[in-house]
Enzyme design. Structure first.
Site, PDB file in Angstrom:
ATOM      1  N   ASN A  77       0.800  -1.269   0.159  1.00 51.89           N
ATOM      2  CA  ASN A  77       0.087  -0.201  -0.022  1.00 51.89           C
ATOM      3  C   ASN A  77       0.802   1.095  -0.083  1.00 51.89           C
ATOM      4  OD1 ASN A  77      -2.227   1.937   0.685  1.00 51.89           O
ATOM      5  ND2 ASN A  77      -0.987   1.959   2.714  1.00 51.89           N
ATOM      6  N   TYR A 126       4.685  10.967  -9.473  1.00 50.86           N
ATOM      7  CA  TYR A 126       3.401  10.288  -8.899  1.00 50.86           C
ATOM      8  C   TYR A 126       3.182   9.400  -9.916  1.00 50.86           C
ATOM      9  CZ  TYR A 126      -0.630   8.981  -6.070  1.00 50.86           C
ATOM     10  OH  TYR A 126      -1.355   8.113  -5.603  1.00 50.86           O
ATOM     11  N   ALA A 127       2.584   9.929 -11.252  1.00 57.56           N
ATOM     12  CA  ALA A 127       1.868   9.236 -12.142  1.00 57.56           C
ATOM     13  C   ALA A 127       3.079   8.171 -12.575  1.00 57.56           C
ATOM     14  CB  ALA A 127       1.466   9.988 -13.425  1.00 57.56           C
TER      15      ALA A 127
END
Ligand code: NAD
Length: 263
Positions: free
Chosen positions: A92, A159-160
């Site tokens: 996660n 991030y992407a």
């Protein structure tokens, strides 16, 4: 087993959740606990782990930076001691990374985002897969990607890029591990209500030079259902993926985002 019963994970699953002290990770850990799972979490934030321990003392925990291989090795020593094996890994951990135009981003911020969001996925999968292969409990690996792993995301390129990479890792692992009976899927949450999204919206408002409330309205405009998702929405998908009903679901990038149309 009836179809309705097959929608619950079986009790007694041994589950590891990275970055499980707060946010989505904590919601996932608490949801598995409710099903009668034995849950271990790790997190970089010792104080947040103590707060979780007060709420759920039966959840065992390790303080660890998920981007540091030695810390991850220690987590797996703790998992061996606490759970004696593993049926579910929920990979996660992930940080927002920097916001800004590509030419303004600092190399260190790029590297930290890759280390936490992508390298950690390798470190945890590398240690978990031998345990998952030995599980007789419909074992499964869940990688936490993002809607930014499905759509392009200007000014959030680190991030992407890492969240798309998580999908590539998941799809490849699903092929690699399918013959061993291990399922691998990714959950792609959309805009989750809460402090993290408040700071993301604040940062983007500052970058764009618009009021925070205007940026919030712009966010909702992109979501077909015109609402953000909750951490429980994401946890519910994780439970489904570990239920007998999902025994033939593998290699999927599953969005929980109210149908985000664009970013
Ligand atoms: P969060 O920012 O609330 O942080 C959750 C936990 O991560 C915290 O307890 C923090 O201490 C821990 N953490 C941070 N860096 C760590 C590290 N290096 N090692 C170990 N623990 C670390 O996160 P969240 O919003 O719950 O997001 C969880 C996952 O879901 C991430 O992968 C994130 O990218 C993804 N996601 C979140 C959203 C959202 O809107 N919140 C949307 C899409 C995807």
């Amino acid at each position: 087993m009836s179809i309705i019963d097959s929608l619950r994970p079986p009790p007694g699953l041994r589950v590891l959740v990275s970055a499980g002290a707060s946010g989505i990770g904590a919601a996932v850990a608490l949801a598995f606990r409710e099903t009668g799972a034995r849950v271990h979490v790790c997190d970089i934030d010792g104080a947040a782990l103590e707060r979780l321990a007060r709420e759920a003392p039966e959840i065992t925990a390790s303080v660890a930076d998920a981007s540091v291989p030695g810390d991850v090795d220690r987590v797996f020593d703790d998992v061996q001691g606490a759970l004696g094996g593993l049926d579910v890994l929920v990979n996660n951990v992930g940080i927002a990374g920097p916001t800004g135009a590509i030419q303004e981003l600092q190399r260190g911020d790029w590297e930290r985002t890759v280390a936490v969001n992508l390298n950690s996925q390798f470190y945890f999968s590398n240690r978990a897969v031998p345990l998952l292969k030995r599980s007789a409990m419909n074992p499964s690996l869940i990688a936490m990607s993002s809607v930014a792993g499905r759509l392009g995301y200007a000014f959030r390129t680190p991030y992407a890029a890492t969240k798309w990479a998580v999908v590539g890792l998941m799809k490849s692992l699903a092929i690699e591990l399918g013959p061993h009976g291990v399922r691998v899927n990714a959950i792609l949450p959309g805009t989750v209500e809460g402090d993290r999204m408040n700071s993301v919206i604040g940062a983007r408002a500052a970058t764009a030079g618009v009021p925070v409330e205007a940026m919030r309205a712009a966010y909702l405009q992109k979501i077909s259902l015109r609402r953000m998702v909750t951490t429980e929405d994401v946890a519910a998908m994780a439970l489904f993926l570990c239920s007998p009903a999902a025994r033939n679901v593998s290699g999927q990038a599953i969005s929980v985002d109210g149908n985000m149309e664009y970013l």
